[in-house]
Motif scaffolding. Structure first.
Motif, PDB file in Angstrom:
ATOM      1  N   PRO A 106       0.824  -1.225   0.000  1.00  0.00           N
ATOM      2  CA  PRO A 106       0.000   0.000   0.000  1.00  0.00           C
ATOM      3  C   PRO A 106       0.852   1.266   0.000  1.00  0.00           C
ATOM      4  O   PRO A 106       0.333   2.369  -0.171  1.00  0.00           O
ATOM      5  N   GLU A 107       2.165   1.093   0.189  1.00  0.00           N
ATOM      6  CA  GLU A 107       3.067   2.236   0.298  1.00  0.00           C
ATOM      7  C   GLU A 107       3.660   2.683  -1.032  1.00  0.00           C
ATOM      8  O   GLU A 107       4.201   3.792  -1.142  1.00  0.00           O
ATOM      9  N   HIS A 108       3.615   1.833  -2.042  1.00  0.00           N
ATOM     10  CA  HIS A 108       4.236   2.190  -3.324  1.00  0.00           C
ATOM     11  C   HIS A 108       3.562   1.414  -4.457  1.00  0.00           C
ATOM     12  O   HIS A 108       2.923   0.383  -4.217  1.00  0.00           O
ATOM     13  N   PRO A 109       3.714   1.877  -5.696  1.00  0.00           N
ATOM     14  CA  PRO A 109       3.109   1.164  -6.823  1.00  0.00           C
ATOM     15  C   PRO A 109       3.861  -0.122  -7.137  1.00  0.00           C
ATOM     16  O   PRO A 109       5.038  -0.283  -6.794  1.00  0.00           O
ATOM     17  N   SER A 110       3.169  -1.032  -7.780  1.00  0.00           N
ATOM     18  CA  SER A 110       3.737  -2.301  -8.198  1.00  0.00           C
ATOM     19  C   SER A 110       3.655  -2.412  -9.719  1.00  0.00           C
ATOM     20  O   SER A 110       2.824  -1.760 -10.358  1.00  0.00           O
ATOM     21  N   PHE A 111       4.518  -3.269 -10.285  1.00  0.00           N
ATOM     22  CA  PHE A 111       4.636  -3.352 -11.733  1.00  0.00           C
ATOM     23  C   PHE A 111       4.597  -4.800 -12.219  1.00  0.00           C
ATOM     24  O   PHE A 111       5.119  -5.701 -11.549  1.00  0.00           O
ATOM     25  N   HIS A 112       3.980  -5.008 -13.373  1.00  0.00           N
ATOM     26  CA  HIS A 112       4.172  -6.227 -14.149  1.00  0.00           C
ATOM     27  C   HIS A 112       5.400  -5.967 -15.021  1.00  0.00           C
ATOM     28  O   HIS A 112       5.411  -5.016 -15.818  1.00  0.00           O
ATOM     29  N   VAL A 113       6.437  -6.787 -14.888  1.00  0.00           N
ATOM     30  CA  VAL A 113       7.723  -6.477 -15.512  1.00  0.00           C
ATOM     31  C   VAL A 113       8.012  -7.398 -16.690  1.00  0.00           C
ATOM     32  O   VAL A 113       7.891  -8.623 -16.589  1.00  0.00           O
ATOM     33  N   VAL A 114       8.415  -6.785 -17.795  1.00  0.00           N
ATOM     34  CA  VAL A 114       8.894  -7.508 -18.976  1.00  0.00           C
ATOM     35  C   VAL A 114      10.303  -7.011 -19.267  1.00  0.00           C
ATOM     36  O   VAL A 114      10.537  -5.801 -19.355  1.00  0.00           O
ATOM     37  N   ALA A 115      11.257  -7.931 -19.369  1.00  0.00           N
ATOM     38  CA  ALA A 115      12.649  -7.580 -19.682  1.00  0.00           C
ATOM     39  C   ALA A 115      13.118  -8.497 -20.803  1.00  0.00           C
ATOM     40  O   ALA A 115      13.402  -9.677 -20.574  1.00  0.00           O
ATOM     41  N   LEU A 116      13.195  -7.954 -22.000  1.00  0.00           N
ATOM     42  CA  LEU A 116      13.567  -8.790 -23.139  1.00  0.00           C
ATOM     43  C   LEU A 116      15.073  -8.843 -23.323  1.00  0.00           C
ATOM     44  O   LEU A 116      15.816  -7.984 -22.830  1.00  0.00           O
ATOM     45  N   SER A 117      15.521  -9.879 -24.042  1.00  0.00           N
ATOM     46  CA  SER A 117      16.850  -9.871 -24.638  1.00  0.00           C
ATOM     47  C   SER A 117      16.693  -9.212 -25.998  1.00  0.00           C
ATOM     48  O   SER A 117      15.923  -9.688 -26.841  1.00  0.00           O
ATOM     49  N   LEU A 118      17.380  -8.101 -26.219  1.00  0.00           N
ATOM     50  CA  LEU A 118      17.294  -7.443 -27.513  1.00  0.00           C
ATOM     51  C   LEU A 118      17.707  -8.406 -28.625  1.00  0.00           C
ATOM     52  O   LEU A 118      18.508  -9.325 -28.386  1.00  0.00           O
ATOM     53  N   PRO A 119      17.190  -8.255 -29.831  1.00  0.00           N
ATOM     54  CA  PRO A 119      17.596  -9.126 -30.935  1.00  0.00           C
ATOM     55  C   PRO A 119      19.121  -9.177 -31.079  1.00  0.00           C
ATOM     56  O   PRO A 119      19.787  -8.144 -31.102  1.00  0.00           O
ATOM     57  N   GLY A 120      19.660 -10.397 -31.118  1.00  0.00           N
ATOM     58  CA  GLY A 120      21.105 -10.579 -31.192  1.00  0.00           C
ATOM     59  C   GLY A 120      21.790 -10.669 -29.846  1.00  0.00           C
ATOM     60  O   GLY A 120      22.975 -10.985 -29.764  1.00  0.00           O
ATOM     61  N   PHE A 121      21.050 -10.405 -28.777  1.00  0.00           N
ATOM     62  CA  PHE A 121      21.583 -10.483 -27.411  1.00  0.00           C
ATOM     63  C   PHE A 121      20.992 -11.707 -26.713  1.00  0.00           C
ATOM     64  O   PHE A 121      19.868 -12.128 -27.004  1.00  0.00           O
ATOM     65  N   GLY A 122      21.709 -12.219 -25.723  1.00  0.00           N
ATOM     66  CA  GLY A 122      21.174 -13.283 -24.882  1.00  0.00           C
ATOM     67  C   GLY A 122      20.609 -14.426 -25.702  1.00  0.00           C
ATOM     68  O   GLY A 122      21.278 -14.975 -26.580  1.00  0.00           O
ATOM     69  N   PHE A 123      19.373 -14.768 -25.433  1.00  0.00           N
ATOM     70  CA  PHE A 123      18.772 -15.925 -26.084  1.00  0.00           C
ATOM     71  C   PHE A 123      17.706 -15.523 -27.103  1.00  0.00           C
ATOM     72  O   PHE A 123      16.848 -16.331 -27.460  1.00  0.00           O
ATOM     73  N   SER A 124      17.794 -14.278 -27.584  1.00  0.00           N
ATOM     74  CA  SER A 124      16.932 -13.839 -28.685  1.00  0.00           C
ATOM     75  C   SER A 124      17.627 -14.084 -30.017  1.00  0.00           C
ATOM     76  O   SER A 124      18.852 -13.980 -30.128  1.00  0.00           O
ATOM     77  N   GLU A 125      16.829 -14.395 -31.013  1.00  0.00           N
ATOM     78  CA  GLU A 125      17.345 -14.531 -32.368  1.00  0.00           C
ATOM     79  C   GLU A 125      17.833 -13.170 -32.859  1.00  0.00           C
ATOM     80  O   GLU A 125      17.244 -12.135 -32.561  1.00  0.00           O
ATOM     81  N   GLY A 126      18.917 -13.172 -33.615  1.00  0.00           N
ATOM     82  CA  GLY A 126      19.450 -11.935 -34.150  1.00  0.00           C
ATOM     83  C   GLY A 126      18.952 -11.660 -35.562  1.00  0.00           C
ATOM     84  O   GLY A 126      18.516 -12.581 -36.259  1.00  0.00           O
ATOM     85  N   PRO A 127      19.005 -10.403 -36.001  1.00  0.00           N
ATOM     86  CA  PRO A 127      18.651 -10.086 -37.385  1.00  0.00           C
ATOM     87  C   PRO A 127      19.581 -10.820 -38.353  1.00  0.00           C
ATOM     88  O   PRO A 127      20.752 -11.060 -38.043  1.00  0.00           O
ATOM     89  N   HIS A 128      19.064 -11.137 -39.535  1.00  0.00           N
ATOM     90  CA  HIS A 128      19.841 -11.899 -40.508  1.00  0.00           C
ATOM     91  C   HIS A 128      20.281 -11.079 -41.707  1.00  0.00           C
ATOM     92  O   HIS A 128      20.958 -11.595 -42.598  1.00  0.00           O
ATOM     93  N   LYS A 129      19.894  -9.813 -41.739  1.00  0.00           N
ATOM     94  CA  LYS A 129      20.338  -8.948 -42.823  1.00  0.00           C
ATOM     95  C   LYS A 129      20.534  -7.539 -42.289  1.00  0.00           C
ATOM     96  O   LYS A 129      19.997  -7.190 -41.229  1.00  0.00           O
TER      97      LYS A 129
END
Length: 402
Positions: free
Chosen positions: A127-150
């Motif tokens: 009740p003291e502060h707001p709460s969030f639904h959090v999404v944190a992606l791996s940008l394309p080409g980073f981590g476990f995301s597919e990277g651009p091919h062209k």
């Protein structure tokens, strides 16, 4: 739009064996006497880290921790002109039904790992502060995301991916937080999707151009107003970065493929390139060896390969300093200033062209604020969206409170 698929990190044993074999065969250079950090990572540090990575560092332990701690998923996101890219992301919902959807966007040499220290804080219900639904992606080409091919995958495409991910998750209206490339990407999102979808944005990497003669009053104020002690220190830090610590930017922006050969074949090359930044870009943050190795292992084991992520510099370099020459975001903006950030410019420059509704100035913290000072950064974000704050209830029907 494709459906969501649960994701667990599970690096094949063969890749772990190849990593150890390459480290076993590593050849190190000499170094000048008493040179310290003046020429880069000291030889003793490199040998210690490489040996730990080869013999003693337990990737499976940290892989299991990440899988247990972070709810991860993948889904295909269609990008105009580039087809579908399979995007990896962390998605953790708050128990507060009316929590605010927040997209966290990392930069380089970061990854989705940067959300880890903040995740439980942002999603906590109170009740003291707001709460969030959090999404944190791996940008394309980073981590476990597919990277651009062209080629041609620029800032508009990164903004499109992140926006479409939020829409696919059912968050038609959302807010964002980001630093480094995350600042540029969420800024472009604010310009393209602001108002209808993107409601407000917060950054810990507040970049801005100085006033020019084209804005006479601002330019005159700039010429006549003395800088504060904090602003002078910030400009000195900025000069240090540009003169002493930005060589990587030039190389990654011009010939990223040349670097990719070294990063892909040599874990020691990758280790040195990244560990240097982890140390000198933080505010005396005490990295444990395993902590740093986990950070770097995410790049070594990344889906697109260790040589892919830094291509963003070449593809987006033309947009890097475009801070208002083409479009001006008008949605509410929040900014956090940390004294060991790489570019520290007077806050008046940011306010001149952005709808800054709240800003915070800290006495410690560096480039990886989400990781170095998670409590401070979360507190800044909460204040922006809290009751009585300048962006309270900016997402209709989602106040962040139970």
């Amino acid at each position: 739009m494709s459906s969501e698929t649960p994701f667990l990190i599970n690096i094949p044993d063969k890749k772990l064996s190849i990593l150890r074999a390459k480290l076993e065969l590593a050849t190190f250079p000499d170094e000048l006497q008493d040179i310290g950090w003046k020429h880069g990572v000291p030889l003793a540090d490199m040998k210690r880290l490489a040996e730990r990575w080869r013999n003693g560092y337990d990737w499976r332990k940290y892989e299991q921790e990440l899988n247990q701690e972070l709810p991860m998923f993948t889904r295909d996101i269609d990008v105009d002109g580039f087809g579908a890219l399979n995007i990896h992301y962390v998605h953790k919902k708050s128990k507060t039904v009316d929590a605010i959807p927040l997209l966290f966007c990392h930069g380089w040499p970061g990854s989705f790992l940067e959300i880890r220290p903040m995740l439980s804080l942002l999603t906590a219900s109170s009740p003291e502060h707001p709460s969030f639904h959090v999404v944190a992606l791996s940008l394309p080409g980073f981590g476990f995301s597919e990277g651009p091919h062209k080629p041609g995958f620029g800032l508009d495409q990164y903004a499109e991916v992140t926006h479409k991910l939020m829409i696919a998750l059912g968050y038609n209206e959302y807010v964002t937080q980001g630093g480094d490339w995350g600042f540029l990407i969420t800024r472009r999102m604010a310009a393209k999707y602001g108002g209808k979808h993107h409601k407000a944005w917060h950054t810990n990497f507040p970049m801005a151009d100085p006033p020019t003669w084209k804005s006479p009053l601002s330019f005159l104020s700039y010429l006549l107003s003395p800088f504060s002690a904090e602003e002078k220190a910030g400009l000195e830090r900025t000069a240090w970065y540009r003169n002493k610590s930005s060589g990587y930017f030039v190389e990654q922006s011009t010939f990223p493929q040349t670097l990719a050969y070294g990063f892909t074949d040599s874990p020691v090359a990758l280790l040195g390139w990244f560990y240097e930044k982890l140390v000198i870009w933080t505010d005396d943050y005490k990295w444990t060896d395993d902590e740093a190795l986990t950070w770097i292992s995410i790049y070594w084991f990344s889906r697109a390969g260790p040589g892919a992520a830094h291509r963003i510099y070449s593809e987006v370099s033309g947009d890097f300093y475009d801070l208002g020459r083409t479009s001006y975001p008008t949605i509410p903006m929040g900014a956090s200033y940390f004294p060991q950030e790489l570019l520290l410019l007077p806050s008046a420059w940011l306010r001149r062209l952005n709808n800054v509704v709240i800003e915070s100035h800290h006495t410690s913290g560096g480039h990886f604020a989400a990781y170095e000072r998670p409590e401070a950064l979360v507190d800044d974000v909460r204040k922006m969206f809290a009751k009585g704050g300048p962006a309270f209830a900016i997402v209709p029907g989602r106040s962040g409170y139970a």
